[in-house]
Scaffold this motif. Structure first.
Motif, mmCIF file in Angstrom:
data_model
loop_
_atom_site.group_PDB
_atom_site.id
_atom_site.type_symbol
_atom_site.label_atom_id
_atom_site.label_comp_id
_atom_site.label_asym_id
_atom_site.label_seq_id
_atom_site.Cartn_x
_atom_site.Cartn_y
_atom_site.Cartn_z
ATOM 1 N N SER A 160 13.372 -4.438 -6.592
ATOM 2 C CA SER A 160 13.198 -3.582 -5.419
ATOM 3 C C SER A 160 11.737 -3.180 -5.272
ATOM 4 O O SER A 160 11.061 -2.848 -6.254
ATOM 5 N N THR A 161 11.253 -3.183 -4.037
ATOM 6 C CA THR A 161 9.873 -2.790 -3.763
ATOM 7 C C THR A 161 9.773 -1.723 -2.678
ATOM 8 O O THR A 161 8.768 -1.023 -2.606
ATOM 9 N N LYS A 162 10.782 -1.629 -1.811
ATOM 10 C CA LYS A 162 10.730 -0.605 -0.767
ATOM 11 C C LYS A 162 12.140 -0.200 -0.357
ATOM 12 O O LYS A 162 13.092 -0.976 -0.478
ATOM 13 N N VAL A 185 18.937 0.755 -7.389
ATOM 14 C CA VAL A 185 17.834 -0.180 -7.169
ATOM 15 C C VAL A 185 17.952 -1.321 -8.182
ATOM 16 O O VAL A 185 18.789 -1.298 -9.082
ATOM 17 N N ASP A 187 15.889 -3.921 -10.952
ATOM 18 C CA ASP A 187 14.657 -4.121 -11.715
ATOM 19 C C ASP A 187 14.186 -5.558 -11.557
ATOM 20 O O ASP A 187 14.745 -6.341 -10.788
ATOM 21 N N VAL A 259 11.285 -1.604 -13.771
ATOM 22 C CA VAL A 259 11.432 -1.166 -12.393
ATOM 23 C C VAL A 259 10.029 -1.005 -11.837
ATOM 24 O O VAL A 259 9.277 -0.137 -12.306
ATOM 25 N N SER A 261 6.899 -0.510 -8.926
ATOM 26 C CA SER A 261 6.589 0.547 -7.964
ATOM 27 C C SER A 261 7.408 0.334 -6.693
ATOM 28 O O SER A 261 7.448 -0.767 -6.152
ATOM 29 N N ILE A 262 8.057 1.392 -6.227
ATOM 30 C CA ILE A 262 8.922 1.311 -5.052
ATOM 31 C C ILE A 262 8.430 2.311 -4.015
ATOM 32 O O ILE A 262 8.277 3.504 -4.319
ATOM 33 N N THR A 263 8.174 1.854 -2.819
ATOM 34 C CA THR A 263 7.760 2.737 -1.728
ATOM 35 C C THR A 263 9.004 3.265 -1.021
ATOM 36 O O THR A 263 9.781 2.478 -0.461
ATOM 37 N N ILE A 264 9.208 4.580 -1.055
ATOM 38 C CA ILE A 264 10.384 5.207 -0.461
ATOM 39 C C ILE A 264 9.982 5.945 0.820
ATOM 40 O O ILE A 264 9.072 6.783 0.807
ATOM 41 N N ILE A 283 17.743 -0.022 0.264
ATOM 42 C CA ILE A 283 16.797 -0.589 -0.700
ATOM 43 C C ILE A 283 16.788 -2.096 -0.572
ATOM 44 O O ILE A 283 17.797 -2.702 -0.187
#
Length: 406
Positions: A160-162, A185, A187, A259, A261-264, A283
């Motif tokens: 997951s990235t965003k 999410v 990994d 995991v 970096s994820i932009t939320i 996601i």
């Protein structure tokens, strides 16, 4: 008028009808060839100079034309890789010699390497797909094209990235109140992870958001994100995104996966006089999944389809056209190359710039009408016989002339 001239005229007529019969034979032989375009023979007279007292018979010459711009009937099949163009344009294919050609024959199937190849052995060409970007249209060239390849990549997983998470925070909650929701999410190896979103009220129109990895208890937002609202309960925090940095988190048991970096996006968060209510969030990424097939849409975008239903766009099929399609030069294998009078080749994409739509699971039949060809065959047979009689008559008269000396 000389008797030799009469005989030459008869021979000219027989040759012309032979050419017409040849095109008729070719059309009938290819009546079931996918994307074949009918050939026809056009006649024009040849006039020789004549004096006042004599007439020099001329002859006839022929030119073969192809009805390339006339679309054949569409027949539907059960194969997703069978393609037809509903409208103008040609598929761009590559021959064994590495040269590009144009064709309407879209009976493509994956070969041993996964390349889409038609019945004549030509490989379909396109552009590698990039979201939101159309490849540059090229005039008089095929730069940037690559083979459309559907080779299976085995199991595919994407971390997951965003994503997004929206929620209503109760405006009447006391300071220190905590509301929690969760989001699953993926990994880097496709394992599922649960992130807890903890909202804590810190004051009037003020909250903090902390994103925590449930398995490890580590916070992905350090320090917590401050959320501010106006008097109407609308979020005023800008930008309304947070980067949950989890690049160092190793889920137990130690698998080597992280995991990332994820932009939320939390722009849909509100503070109103209503109970805590989360929208469930969204996601990207996916768990490991095998390739289950492929799809091709009307815009020519080629998707690889996975067992989990995810569609991954890989290629965009390129189309090409010229100002005068009927002047293209036919080549073996039901393909065409640029002719002297055809005009320059322009590449484009289905559904735009005068190009038709691509139909998946369909083929374009030949535009040959058998009844018309049989009629032309009978006409040519009769005309050939008549021209042979002219030749025979001239020969007999010449024999009479020779016999005068005896």
């Amino acid at each position: 008028m000389s008797l030799y001239g009469t005989m030459r005229t008869g021979v000219s007529g027989m040759n012309a009808q032979s050419n017409r019969l040849s095109t008729v034979a070719e059309n009938i032989a290819n009546a079931n060839t996918t994307g074949y375009k009918r050939a026809s023979t056009e006649f024009s007279s040849m006039i020789l100079p004549s004096g006042n007292g004599s007439y020099n018979s001329g002859g006839v010459q022929t030119e073969v034309r192809y009805s390339i711009s006339q679309q054949g009937a569409t027949t539907f099949t059960t194969s997703a890789s069978d393609l037809a163009i509903d409208g103008g344009g040609f598929f761009i294919v590559e021959g064994a010699n590495g040269q590009e050609y144009l064709t309407r024959a879209g009976s493509f199937v994956p070969d041993s390497e996964g390349n889409l190849v038609n019945a004549s052995g030509f490989t379909l060409m396109g552009y590698e797909y990039e979201a939101g970007v159309d490849p540059t249209v090229v005039v008089n060239g095929f730069d940037g094209l690559t083979r459309v390849n559907l080779a299976s990549d085995g199991l595919i997983a994407a971390g997951s990235t965003k994503g997004s998470m929206g929620a209503n925070l109760p405006s009447g909650a006391p300071v220190g109140d905590v509301s929690t929701t969760s989001l699953v999410v993926y990994d880097s190896q496709g394992n599922t992870r649960i992130l807890d979103f903890n909202y804590e009220k810190t004051g009037a129109n003020a909250w903090t958001l902390e994103i925590v990895d449930r398995a490890s208890g580590d916070a992905l937002t350090v320090p917590p994100v401050t959320l501010a609202f106006n008097a109407a309960g609308e979020l005023t925090t800008s930008p309304a995104t947070v980067v949950a940095n989890g690049a160092l988190i190793v889920p137990p048991p130690a698998t080597g996966a992280v995991v990332g970096s994820i932009t939320i996006d939390f722009s849909k968060t509100t503070q109103l006089g209503y109970a805590f209510n989360a929208d469930g969030g969204s996601i990207d990424g996916n768990a490991p999944s095998k390739v289950a097939g492929y799809q091709i849409d009307s815009d020519g975008i080629v998707y690889v389809k996975y067992e989990n239903g995810k569609l991954d766009p890989r290629y965009r099929i390129a189309l090409a056209n010229v100002q005068s399609p009927d002047k293209l030069r036919p080549e073996s294998g039901n393909v065409y190359s640029q002719g002297v009078d055809s005009g320059v080749i322009i590449t484009g994409f289905a559904g735009s710039g005068g190009f038709g739509e691509i139909l998946s699971g369909a083929l374009e039949s030949s535009n040959v009408d058998i009844a018309e060809e049989l009629t032309a065959m009978i006409e040519s047979q009769r005309n050939y016989t008549a021209n042979s009689k002219v030749f025979q008559t001239g020969s007999e008269l010449l024999e009479v002339l020779v016999n005068l000396k005896r």
